[in-house]
Motif scaffolding. Sequence first.
Motif, PDB file in Angstrom:
ATOM      1  N   ILE A 222      14.513  48.376  40.665  1.00  0.00           N
ATOM      2  CA  ILE A 222      14.447  47.146  40.720  1.00  0.00           C
ATOM      3  C   ILE A 222      13.877  46.350  41.842  1.00  0.00           C
ATOM      4  O   ILE A 222      13.088  45.456  41.723  1.00  0.00           O
ATOM      5  CB  ILE A 222      15.933  46.548  40.812  1.00  0.00           C
ATOM      6  N   PHE A 223      14.050  46.957  42.913  1.00  0.00           N
ATOM      7  CA  PHE A 223      13.247  46.354  44.220  1.00  0.00           C
ATOM      8  C   PHE A 223      11.827  46.343  43.959  1.00  0.00           C
ATOM      9  O   PHE A 223      10.909  45.402  44.233  1.00  0.00           O
ATOM     10  CB  PHE A 223      13.611  46.988  45.376  1.00  0.00           C
ATOM     11  N   ASN A 224      11.079  47.735  43.433  1.00  0.00           N
ATOM     12  CA  ASN A 224       9.751  47.496  43.191  1.00  0.00           C
ATOM     13  C   ASN A 224       9.321  46.916  42.393  1.00  0.00           C
ATOM     14  O   ASN A 224       8.209  46.068  42.149  1.00  0.00           O
ATOM     15  CB  ASN A 224       9.369  48.987  43.048  1.00  0.00           C
ATOM     16  N   TYR A 225      10.116  46.556  40.946  1.00  0.00           N
ATOM     17  CA  TYR A 225       9.771  45.574  39.897  1.00  0.00           C
ATOM     18  C   TYR A 225       9.626  44.265  40.417  1.00  0.00           C
ATOM     19  O   TYR A 225       8.731  43.821  40.052  1.00  0.00           O
ATOM     20  CB  TYR A 225      10.809  45.782  38.851  1.00  0.00           C
ATOM     21  N   CYS A 226      10.752  43.873  41.221  1.00  0.00           N
ATOM     22  CA  CYS A 226      10.522  42.589  41.924  1.00  0.00           C
ATOM     23  C   CYS A 226       9.451  42.175  42.637  1.00  0.00           C
ATOM     24  O   CYS A 226       8.911  41.091  42.541  1.00  0.00           O
ATOM     25  CB  CYS A 226      11.965  42.247  42.303  1.00  0.00           C
ATOM     26  N   ASN A 227       9.307  43.165  43.485  1.00  0.00           N
ATOM     27  CA  ASN A 227       8.081  43.048  44.277  1.00  0.00           C
ATOM     28  C   ASN A 227       6.673  42.957  43.576  1.00  0.00           C
ATOM     29  O   ASN A 227       5.813  42.152  43.791  1.00  0.00           O
ATOM     30  CB  ASN A 227       7.944  44.153  45.343  1.00  0.00           C
ATOM     31  N   ALA A 228       6.618  43.809  42.592  1.00  0.00           N
ATOM     32  CA  ALA A 228       5.282  43.796  41.820  1.00  0.00           C
ATOM     33  C   ALA A 228       5.183  42.474  41.051  1.00  0.00           C
ATOM     34  O   ALA A 228       4.197  41.774  40.964  1.00  0.00           O
ATOM     35  CB  ALA A 228       5.495  44.865  40.539  1.00  0.00           C
ATOM     36  N   GLU A 229       6.190  42.005  40.416  1.00  0.00           N
ATOM     37  CA  GLU A 229       6.032  40.669  39.743  1.00  0.00           C
ATOM     38  C   GLU A 229       5.905  39.430  40.698  1.00  0.00           C
ATOM     39  O   GLU A 229       5.123  38.520  40.273  1.00  0.00           O
ATOM     40  CB  GLU A 229       7.663  40.426  39.029  1.00  0.00           C
ATOM     41  N   SER A 230       6.392  39.679  41.807  1.00  0.00           N
ATOM     42  CA  SER A 230       6.042  38.335  42.824  1.00  0.00           C
ATOM     43  C   SER A 230       4.631  38.358  43.421  1.00  0.00           C
ATOM     44  O   SER A 230       4.142  37.527  43.901  1.00  0.00           O
ATOM     45  CB  SER A 230       7.028  38.569  44.053  1.00  0.00           C
ATOM     46  N   ASP A 231       4.025  39.624  43.303  1.00  0.00           N
ATOM     47  CA  ASP A 231       2.795  39.622  43.608  1.00  0.00           C
ATOM     48  C   ASP A 231       1.432  39.295  42.771  1.00  0.00           C
ATOM     49  O   ASP A 231       0.468  39.518  43.066  1.00  0.00           O
ATOM     50  CB  ASP A 231       2.388  41.220  44.160  1.00  0.00           C
ATOM     51  N   THR A 232       1.977  38.971  41.497  1.00  0.00           N
ATOM     52  CA  THR A 232       1.269  38.364  40.365  1.00  0.00           C
ATOM     53  C   THR A 232       1.286  36.823  40.569  1.00  0.00           C
ATOM     54  O   THR A 232       2.280  36.412  40.324  1.00  0.00           O
ATOM     55  CB  THR A 232       1.577  39.140  39.208  1.00  0.00           C
ATOM     56  N   LEU A 233       0.174  36.160  40.547  1.00  0.00           N
ATOM     57  CA  LEU A 233       0.045  34.786  40.347  1.00  0.00           C
ATOM     58  C   LEU A 233      -1.012  34.202  39.514  1.00  0.00           C
ATOM     59  O   LEU A 233      -1.587  35.118  39.011  1.00  0.00           O
ATOM     60  CB  LEU A 233      -0.450  34.324  41.801  1.00  0.00           C
ATOM     61  N   TYR A 234      -0.527  33.066  38.836  1.00  0.00           N
ATOM     62  CA  TYR A 234      -0.934  32.514  37.800  1.00  0.00           C
ATOM     63  C   TYR A 234      -1.937  31.245  38.168  1.00  0.00           C
ATOM     64  O   TYR A 234      -0.995  30.405  38.508  1.00  0.00           O
ATOM     65  CB  TYR A 234      -0.333  32.513  36.457  1.00  0.00           C
ATOM     66  N   ILE A 235      -2.652  30.902  37.444  1.00  0.00           N
ATOM     67  CA  ILE A 235      -3.708  29.782  37.832  1.00  0.00           C
ATOM     68  C   ILE A 235      -3.989  29.070  36.567  1.00  0.00           C
ATOM     69  O   ILE A 235      -4.554  29.997  35.663  1.00  0.00           O
ATOM     70  CB  ILE A 235      -4.769  29.934  38.723  1.00  0.00           C
TER      71      ILE A 235
END
Length: 153
Positions: A12-25
């Motif tokens: 869960i921690f790795n999934y949340c960190n991976a998601e937070s490192d993706t940004l959208y413009i």
Amino acid sequence: MKVIFTLFFVLIFNYCNAESDTLYILYQEIYPNYIVKIGKHKDDPDSRDYYPFDGGSHYKIPSSTGSILDISFNFNSYTPEWMDNQFSYKIVNESILKEKNFKDRSWFDAHTYDEIVETFSGKDKVIYLIDEGQIKDGKVYMVRVYFSYSAEE
């Protein structure tokens, strides 16, 4: 049981960190934004004249705080294997704009140059950009871009 709980927590921690490192413009052609086209695609310059295979783009999104420093999001549609900034894209439905937290012109207007740099810099950040002008029939290319900025010395 402890092992299963620990494994679950790590996943869960790795999934949340991976998601937070993706940004959208969401790139909007609103002043002071502008695009610098790179040119034709190296492999086949005659037939590669459609977005995003037209060589690539530098999306300039200046800070509204009056900073003269440069902020851009770049992609080249041709990248040799050895390059770090590999070209990638996804064809997605326009509905993704409501599903993800896209940063648009108003977001850039509300943040200082330093805040923008802090948000987008870092080697683990993955940034995807949708060019509002390229949305056609509910489909759009979501292109991976790379953050570039000038720094004060």
